[in-house]
Scaffold this motif. Structure first.
Motif, PDB file in Angstrom:
ATOM      1  N   SER A 260      36.680 -39.340  98.431  1.00  0.00           N
ATOM      2  CA  SER A 260      38.087 -39.239  98.790  1.00  0.00           C
ATOM      3  C   SER A 260      38.893 -39.127  97.493  1.00  0.00           C
ATOM      4  CB  SER A 260      38.522 -40.439  99.627  1.00  0.00           C
ATOM      5  OG  SER A 260      39.774 -40.179 100.245  1.00  0.00           O
ATOM      6  N   GLU A 262      42.441 -40.586  95.276  1.00  0.00           N
ATOM      7  CA  GLU A 262      43.521 -41.563  95.119  1.00  0.00           C
ATOM      8  C   GLU A 262      44.867 -40.839  95.032  1.00  0.00           C
ATOM      9  OE1 GLU A 262      43.339 -44.680  95.385  1.00  0.00           O
ATOM     10  OE2 GLU A 262      41.638 -45.577  94.321  1.00  0.00           O
ATOM     11  N   ASP A 263      45.954 -41.616  95.125  1.00  0.00           N
ATOM     12  CA  ASP A 263      47.286 -41.027  95.031  1.00  0.00           C
ATOM     13  C   ASP A 263      47.550 -40.387  93.669  1.00  0.00           C
ATOM     14  OD1 ASP A 263      47.814 -41.732  97.608  1.00  0.00           O
ATOM     15  OD2 ASP A 263      49.092 -43.446  97.123  1.00  0.00           O
ATOM     16  N   ASP A 264      46.826 -40.822  92.629  1.00  0.00           N
ATOM     17  CA  ASP A 264      46.988 -40.212  91.303  1.00  0.00           C
ATOM     18  C   ASP A 264      46.020 -39.047  91.112  1.00  0.00           C
ATOM     19  OD1 ASP A 264      44.565 -41.497  91.021  1.00  0.00           O
ATOM     20  OD2 ASP A 264      45.136 -42.677  89.255  1.00  0.00           O
ATOM     21  N   THR A 266      42.784 -38.942  91.341  1.00  0.00           N
ATOM     22  CA  THR A 266      41.449 -39.224  90.823  1.00  0.00           C
ATOM     23  C   THR A 266      40.474 -39.372  91.989  1.00  0.00           C
ATOM     24  OG1 THR A 266      41.970 -41.588  90.713  1.00  0.00           O
ATOM     25  CG2 THR A 266      42.238 -40.283  88.684  1.00  0.00           C
ATOM     26  N   LEU A 268      37.357 -40.684  94.252  1.00  0.00           N
ATOM     27  CA  LEU A 268      36.598 -41.854  94.704  1.00  0.00           C
ATOM     28  C   LEU A 268      35.309 -41.355  95.341  1.00  0.00           C
ATOM     29  CD1 LEU A 268      39.440 -43.810  96.543  1.00  0.00           C
ATOM     30  CD2 LEU A 268      38.248 -44.611  94.488  1.00  0.00           C
ATOM     31  N   GLN A 287      33.211 -39.773  89.779  1.00  0.00           N
ATOM     32  CA  GLN A 287      34.036 -40.947  90.040  1.00  0.00           C
ATOM     33  C   GLN A 287      35.080 -41.115  88.925  1.00  0.00           C
ATOM     34  OE1 GLN A 287      34.031 -43.282  92.595  1.00  0.00           O
ATOM     35  NE2 GLN A 287      35.674 -44.429  91.607  1.00  0.00           N
ATOM     36  N   ARG A 290      39.861 -36.506  87.594  1.00  0.00           N
ATOM     37  CA  ARG A 290      41.013 -35.961  88.328  1.00  0.00           C
ATOM     38  C   ARG A 290      40.624 -34.616  88.943  1.00  0.00           C
ATOM     39  NH1 ARG A 290      46.821 -34.124  86.837  1.00  0.00           N
ATOM     40  NH2 ARG A 290      48.123 -35.558  88.022  1.00  0.00           N
ATOM     41  N   SER A 303      50.540 -37.379  99.413  1.00  0.00           N
ATOM     42  CA  SER A 303      50.060 -38.765  99.305  1.00  0.00           C
ATOM     43  C   SER A 303      49.738 -39.363 100.660  1.00  0.00           C
ATOM     44  CB  SER A 303      51.105 -39.629  98.583  1.00  0.00           C
ATOM     45  OG  SER A 303      51.272 -39.209  97.255  1.00  0.00           O
ATOM     46  N   ARG A 307      46.117 -40.815 101.776  1.00  0.00           N
ATOM     47  CA  ARG A 307      45.978 -42.196 102.239  1.00  0.00           C
ATOM     48  C   ARG A 307      45.281 -42.236 103.594  1.00  0.00           C
ATOM     49  NH1 ARG A 307      50.980 -43.373 103.078  1.00  0.00           N
ATOM     50  NH2 ARG A 307      51.367 -43.233 100.832  1.00  0.00           N
ATOM     51  N   ARG A 310      41.560 -41.715 103.054  1.00  0.00           N
ATOM     52  CA  ARG A 310      40.902 -42.904 102.493  1.00  0.00           C
ATOM     53  C   ARG A 310      40.700 -43.965 103.560  1.00  0.00           C
ATOM     54  NH1 ARG A 310      44.732 -42.115  98.340  1.00  0.00           N
ATOM     55  NH2 ARG A 310      45.901 -43.968  98.986  1.00  0.00           N
ATOM     56  N   ARG A 316      32.979 -46.311 101.856  1.00  0.00           N
ATOM     57  CA  ARG A 316      32.847 -46.985 100.565  1.00  0.00           C
ATOM     58  C   ARG A 316      31.437 -47.513 100.330  1.00  0.00           C
ATOM     59  NH1 ARG A 316      37.925 -47.724  98.474  1.00  0.00           N
ATOM     60  NH2 ARG A 316      39.614 -47.347  99.946  1.00  0.00           N
TER      61      ARG A 316
END
Length: 323
Positions: A260, A262-264, A266, A268, A287, A290, A303, A307, A310, A316
């Motif tokens: 997945s 992240e909001d920045d 990057t 996961l 991992q 960006r 975003s 979200r 995620r 996970r």
């Protein structure tokens, strides 16, 4: 009889069309011919192979909606399949499905695409359609015979690249969220889906946002997909910022929550992957890196959509998603 221009003018004026007691003459074969001729005129069809493409469907819809009765709008599948009875239009079946094409009944776009690779004209007719003078004489026969009161409107429509026009309008709006009733027409849904994917791929310069892979061919085929972050089947969200350009492998992995974002922006990666990747970088090594982003900030992944992915798709490591 020689298959010259006069022969095909006669053929175009005597198309085998349905004549309904209430709706009148079904105009869909001449509308399909106008659509194909337009693609030739615009240089979008250069070989004698008429594929069931978004360009063709969008152009057919343009003529269908103008020239057909409001009470009934035929699927492209019907004229595309049944025009073989007119003698100059032929179908190339998918391997092993020749008997289905020669004897079957195809009434939906999905069945047509599953069964037929492409259509092709008589070689003599295709040569005539590539000559400007002959092509315009054949257009005139179609208009005079089947649409005598729509000459000016058709002349204007011939100048519009329908699929590109649809993409441009969608891009200007940043995409669209559709109501259920807007997706009932299979033809328009096909065009919508193709337009979304083309815009997303162009925004990411035809690279995978995850791994950077870019492979294309001289036929404008490429290895990346225009993926939805929030699934279209649930949200009908074709906004460009709900899209990612992903190669086939990473599109599959993203849909199943193996990674997945992240909001920045990057990456996961799931802890539950057991990888062997002797000739490529393993997913887990991405991992924290960006993703590649579009040049235009308004196309960056939204975003709220990231979200949702995620929280609803990302695995996970506790439990693998199964489908």
């Amino acid at each position: 009889m020689s298959k010259d221009l006069h022969y095909y003018e006669d053929k175009f004026s005597r198309l085998n069309v349905n004549r309904h007691r209430k709706r009148g003459v079904a105009p869909y074969k001449p509308a399909l011919l106008l659509a194909v001729i337009e693609l030739i005129e615009q240089g979008l069809l250069t070989q004698n192979r008429v594929f069931i493409s978004a360009d063709l469907i969008a152009t057919f819809i343009k003529y269908r909606d103008l020239l057909g009765p409001e009470s009934y709008q035929a699927d492209l599948a019907q004229p595309f399949f049944y025009m073989r009875s007119d003698g100059f239009w032929h179908l190339k079946a998918q391997p092993g499905l020749e008997a289905v094409v020669s004897k079957g009944v195809l009434t939906t776009l999905k069945k047509l695409r599953d069964t037929v690779q492409y259509a092709y004209f008589d070689d003599e007719l295709f040569s005539l359609l590539n000559d400007s003078t002959s092509r315009h004489r054949l257009i005139r026969i179609l208009v005079v015979t089947w649409f005598p009161d729509r000459n000016q409107e058709i002349a204007q429509l011939l100048k519009i690249n329908s699929f590109q026009d649809f993409q441009d309008r969608l891009r200007e709006k940043g995409g669209a969220v559709y109501a259920v009733e807007e997706l009932k027409d299979e033809n328009k849904t096909f065009v919508r889906d193709a337009a979304f994917r083309k815009i997303v791929l162009r925004a990411y310069q035809y690279q995978c946002a995850f791994c950077g892979l870019k492979v294309d061919t001289s036929l404008n085929q490429n290895i990346v997909d225009g993926a939805h972050i929030k699934p279209f089947s649930e949200f009908r969200d074709d906004r460009i910022n709900n899209g990612l350009s992903l190669c086939k492998n990473h599109h599959w992995a993203f849909d199943r929550g193996w990674f997945s974002i992240e909001d920045d922006y990057t990456i996961l990666v799931s802890n539950d992957l057991r990888e062997e990747s002797p000739h490529a970088k393993p997913m887990q090594e991405f991992q924290g890196e960006r993703i590649l982003l579009p040049n235009q900030e308004n196309y960056f992944p939204r975003s709220e959509a990231l979200r949702w992915h995620r929280e609803n798709r990302f695995n996970r490591g506790e439990q693998l998603l199964t489908y």
